[in-house]
Enzyme design. Sequence first.
Site, PDB file in Angstrom:
ATOM      1  N   HIS A   1     -71.116 -40.515  34.253  1.00 40.02           N
ATOM      2  CA  HIS A   1     -72.218 -41.520  33.362  1.00 40.02           C
ATOM      3  C   HIS A   1     -73.379 -40.749  32.967  1.00 40.02           C
ATOM      4  O   HIS A   1     -74.064 -39.932  33.701  1.00 40.02           O
ATOM      5  CB  HIS A   1     -72.700 -42.355  34.624  1.00 40.02           C
ATOM      6  CG  HIS A   1     -73.246 -43.666  34.114  1.00 40.02           C
ATOM      7  ND1 HIS A   1     -74.212 -44.280  35.100  1.00 40.02           N
ATOM      8  CD2 HIS A   1     -73.633 -44.114  32.907  1.00 40.02           C
ATOM      9  CE1 HIS A   1     -74.911 -45.238  34.253  1.00 40.02           C
ATOM     10  NE2 HIS A   1     -74.536 -45.009  33.182  1.00 40.02           N
TER      11      HIS A   1
ATOM     12  N   ASP B   1     -69.493 -33.198  12.259  1.00 35.91           N
ATOM     13  CA  ASP B   1     -69.085 -32.602  10.827  1.00 35.91           C
ATOM     14  C   ASP B   1     -68.712 -31.202  10.848  1.00 35.91           C
ATOM     15  O   ASP B   1     -68.948 -30.525  12.055  1.00 35.91           O
ATOM     16  CB  ASP B   1     -69.922 -33.120   9.820  1.00 35.91           C
ATOM     17  CG  ASP B   1     -71.123 -32.489   9.931  1.00 35.91           C
ATOM     18  OD1 ASP B   1     -71.325 -31.335  10.493  1.00 35.91           O
ATOM     19  OD2 ASP B   1     -72.107 -33.011   8.985  1.00 35.91           O
TER      20      ASP B   1
ATOM     21  N   HIS C   1     -82.772 -35.939  12.965  1.00 33.86           N
ATOM     22  CA  HIS C   1     -81.335 -35.039  12.472  1.00 33.86           C
ATOM     23  C   HIS C   1     -81.831 -33.616  13.158  1.00 33.86           C
ATOM     24  O   HIS C   1     -81.127 -32.956  13.872  1.00 33.86           O
ATOM     25  CB  HIS C   1     -81.085 -34.980  11.169  1.00 33.86           C
ATOM     26  CG  HIS C   1     -79.683 -34.118  10.842  1.00 33.86           C
ATOM     27  ND1 HIS C   1     -80.002 -32.777  10.063  1.00 33.86           N
ATOM     28  CD2 HIS C   1     -78.872 -34.120  11.058  1.00 33.86           C
ATOM     29  CE1 HIS C   1     -78.862 -32.393  10.090  1.00 33.86           C
ATOM     30  NE2 HIS C   1     -77.767 -33.321  10.699  1.00 33.86           N
TER      31      HIS C   1
ATOM     32  N   TRP D   1     -74.870 -35.866   7.448  1.00 34.08           N
ATOM     33  CA  TRP D   1     -75.463 -36.703   8.814  1.00 34.08           C
ATOM     34  C   TRP D   1     -74.391 -37.191   9.499  1.00 34.08           C
ATOM     35  O   TRP D   1     -74.441 -37.935  10.290  1.00 34.08           O
ATOM     36  CB  TRP D   1     -76.839 -37.415   8.455  1.00 34.08           C
ATOM     37  CG  TRP D   1     -77.657 -37.135   7.743  1.00 34.08           C
ATOM     38  CD1 TRP D   1     -78.696 -36.424   8.343  1.00 34.08           C
ATOM     39  CD2 TRP D   1     -77.919 -37.336   6.368  1.00 34.08           C
ATOM     40  NE1 TRP D   1     -79.528 -35.885   7.291  1.00 34.08           N
ATOM     41  CE2 TRP D   1     -79.153 -36.430   6.002  1.00 34.08           C
ATOM     42  CE3 TRP D   1     -77.339 -37.672   5.307  1.00 34.08           C
ATOM     43  CZ2 TRP D   1     -79.389 -36.243   4.746  1.00 34.08           C
ATOM     44  CZ3 TRP D   1     -77.720 -37.632   4.118  1.00 34.08           C
ATOM     45  CH2 TRP D   1     -79.192 -37.035   3.713  1.00 34.08           C
ATOM     46  N   GLY D   2     -73.236 -36.254   9.432  1.00 29.88           N
ATOM     47  CA  GLY D   2     -72.035 -36.772  10.112  1.00 29.88           C
ATOM     48  C   GLY D   2     -71.876 -36.368  11.394  1.00 29.88           C
ATOM     49  O   GLY D   2     -71.080 -35.620  11.846  1.00 29.88           O
ATOM     50  N   ASN D   3     -72.911 -36.344  12.403  1.00 32.35           N
ATOM     51  CA  ASN D   3     -73.057 -36.025  13.758  1.00 32.35           C
ATOM     52  C   ASN D   3     -73.473 -37.006  14.637  1.00 32.35           C
ATOM     53  O   ASN D   3     -74.445 -37.936  14.806  1.00 32.35           O
ATOM     54  CB  ASN D   3     -73.984 -34.908  13.901  1.00 32.35           C
ATOM     55  CG  ASN D   3     -73.831 -33.661  12.792  1.00 32.35           C
ATOM     56  OD1 ASN D   3     -72.577 -33.394  12.755  1.00 32.35           O
ATOM     57  ND2 ASN D   3     -74.646 -33.515  12.206  1.00 32.35           N
TER      58      ASN D   3
END
Length: 151
Positions: free
Chosen positions: A20, A28, A98, A121-123
């Site tokens: 948890h 990316d 970011h 910004w593919g994180n």
Amino acid sequence: MNRNRLLNAQLSHAIASMGHGDLMIICDAGFPIPSTTWRIDLAITPDVPDLETVLAPIAANFITEKVSFAEEIKVHNKPLLAKVERLFSGAEFAPIPHATILSEMAAKAKVIVRTGAFDPWGNILLYSGVDVPQWFNKPGVVAPDYYARKM
């Protein structure tokens, strides 16, 4: 053989190892993964696999309490934001800068899964939750308001 649709042994192990609040980042192809972080590298060629291909089976097998992503995604990559919101519809969404993802959050991640995505910004940051109905199902146990909504 495994009954679920997630066949990658390393990814299945990572999900089973999460507690948890633990953080998993699905990133990316260009993400700077710290050398000390547990890395699962799925990248093959540009956009193979893409983020949705990796996120969909994770969403089906991982209890996600909170999802974070770059604030910039709201303006600069709305299609990716729509996919994330669809896949993790029951989670809390908490955008962050970011630069914070690239620095502090990368260092805090228990595991980082690298895709082949060429997505600005593919994180996507996934925080592990608990199976609320299972966790609060014993007689006399009362779920706090935050969890009661998920019952």
